[in-house]
Design a protein around this motif. Structure first.
Motif, mmCIF file in Angstrom:
data_model
loop_
_atom_site.group_PDB
_atom_site.id
_atom_site.type_symbol
_atom_site.label_atom_id
_atom_site.label_comp_id
_atom_site.label_asym_id
_atom_site.label_seq_id
_atom_site.Cartn_x
_atom_site.Cartn_y
_atom_site.Cartn_z
ATOM 1 N N VAL A 148 180.538 7.895 -11.804
ATOM 2 C CA VAL A 148 179.866 6.811 -12.599
ATOM 3 C C VAL A 148 178.202 6.822 -11.557
ATOM 4 O O VAL A 148 178.091 6.990 -10.509
ATOM 5 N N VAL A 150 175.052 4.543 -11.547
ATOM 6 C CA VAL A 150 174.762 2.921 -11.598
ATOM 7 C C VAL A 150 173.245 2.960 -11.574
ATOM 8 O O VAL A 150 172.612 3.614 -10.936
ATOM 9 N N ALA A 154 170.988 0.394 -18.928
ATOM 10 C CA ALA A 154 171.448 1.192 -19.776
ATOM 11 C C ALA A 154 170.636 1.918 -21.304
ATOM 12 O O ALA A 154 170.750 3.144 -21.502
ATOM 13 N N ALA A 195 172.197 5.854 -20.598
ATOM 14 C CA ALA A 195 173.192 6.156 -20.766
ATOM 15 C C ALA A 195 173.637 7.444 -21.725
ATOM 16 O O ALA A 195 174.676 8.292 -21.501
ATOM 17 N N ARG A 210 180.100 8.431 -16.683
ATOM 18 C CA ARG A 210 179.343 7.310 -17.239
ATOM 19 C C ARG A 210 178.510 6.725 -16.547
ATOM 20 O O ARG A 210 178.308 6.796 -15.459
ATOM 21 N N TYR A 211 177.602 5.813 -17.383
ATOM 22 C CA TYR A 211 176.558 5.025 -16.862
ATOM 23 C C TYR A 211 176.953 3.422 -16.878
ATOM 24 O O TYR A 211 177.332 2.956 -17.710
ATOM 25 N N ARG A 212 176.772 2.845 -15.626
ATOM 26 C CA ARG A 212 177.185 1.499 -15.297
ATOM 27 C C ARG A 212 175.824 0.784 -15.162
ATOM 28 O O ARG A 212 175.306 1.017 -13.909
ATOM 29 N N GLU A 213 175.392 -0.151 -16.046
ATOM 30 C CA GLU A 213 174.366 -1.077 -15.635
ATOM 31 C C GLU A 213 174.562 -2.128 -14.812
ATOM 32 O O GLU A 213 175.636 -2.656 -14.721
ATOM 33 N N ILE A 214 173.618 -2.083 -13.799
ATOM 34 C CA ILE A 214 173.619 -3.164 -12.664
ATOM 35 C C ILE A 214 172.282 -3.928 -12.832
ATOM 36 O O ILE A 214 171.448 -3.524 -13.229
ATOM 37 N N VAL A 283 183.930 3.423 -9.086
ATOM 38 C CA VAL A 283 184.070 2.200 -9.937
ATOM 39 C C VAL A 283 182.778 1.665 -10.018
ATOM 40 O O VAL A 283 181.810 2.163 -9.606
#
Length: 283
Positions: A148, A150, A154, A195, A210-214, A283
């Motif tokens: 992942v 972050v 995205a 993303a 996968r890309y997880r936006e924060i 995660v």
């Protein structure tokens, strides 16, 4: 033909040396951190720009590498008999300085371009988009630790250019008069969101990335923990926020100049497999 390259061990400077040597030029590499094992054996290493200018006909100007003495260096070029300057600028050079994160890392893209234009010498200004290598710096540690990435936004869009394409265009500008008097905006061949960039990496590396936006505040804290100035974090977040809802500019300058399409982000990732090796669940 003697050509001086500042920032010679950087991501643009190092391949530029190879292009120039392959073309038969005599090259003087200026660097404060010599890495002679990584440079062509017939490159002349020098420790200061002033020492490098004797008998030189052209100079590649990297503002971060030159530092505060840049105006004096350009003036010295003219008096030393240099006839051509090629400045490394950036595609966002005319944007609000507060939205130019590289300024907070030492780049002076506007200033180096203006100095070259006003020097009275033949000049070219290269305005590349975000370097593909930036994503190695930002994401490689995350991808070695897990699957992942972050980060902010995205949907933010860029058109990354592979560093070697910038070097190849710089070599053309230094070796010929074809690009004299031009400000050249260069990009990769495709606008991609954050993303989508991670999706390209997943396909090339054959990993479930996968890309997880924060939130921006979390991004700022992460940059602070890595030792970056708050101004850099704000500029980076602000620059990306501007691209939401609109694809990044894509130009065809690389293909016009080199006679081939620019390298794709996928091709760059394939070359950098070892950089992103590792992975696992997170995660």
């Amino acid at each position: 033909m003697t050509i001086v390259v500042t920032g010679a061990t950087g991501n643009v400077g190092r391949p530029l040396l190879a292009h120039l040597v392959a073309a038969g030029a005599h090259v003087r590499a200026v660097t404060r951190s010599p890495a002679t094992r990584e440079l062509p054996s017939d490159v002349e290493m020098v420790s200061s720009v002033t020492d490098a200018l004797r008998g030189a006909c052209a100079v590649f100007l990297n503002s971060r590498a030159i530092g505060a003495g840049m105006a004096a260096v350009v003036a010295r070029c003219a008096s030393a008999g240099v006839t051509k300057l090629v400045a490394l600028s950036a595609i966002n050079v005319d944007d609000d300085p507060a939205l130019q994160p590289s300024r907070f890392r030492g780049d002076r893209n506007k200033e180096v371009e203006q100095l070259a234009v006003n020097s009275g010498l033949a000049w070219t200004s290269l305005r590349p988009s975000v370097f593909a290598s930036n994503f190695a710096g930002m994401w490689s540690a995350q991808l070695r630790a897990g699957d992942v990435v972050v980060g902010p936004y995205a949907a933010a869009s860029t058109a990354p250019i592979v560093d070697d394409d910038v070097s190849a265009v710089a070599a053309r500008a230094l070796l010929t008069d074809d690009l004299t008097g031009q400000k050249i905006s260069m990009t990769g061949p495709q606008a991609l969101t954050n993303a989508e960039l991670v999706g390209v990496m997943a396909a090339v590396l054959q990993r479930p990335l996968r890309y997880r936006e924060i939130p921006p505040d979390v991004v700022r804290a992460r940059f602070r923990d890595l030792g970056f100035a708050a101004e850099f974090a704000d500029a980076y977040i602000g620059m990306l926020a501007q691209t939401l809802g609109r694809p990044a500019l894509v130009t065809n300058e690389v293909e016009k100049i080199l006679g081939r399409p620019p390298l794709t982000f996928a091709e760059w990732v394939s070359r950098q497999r070892d950089t992103f090796a590792g992975g696992g669940r997170n995660v």
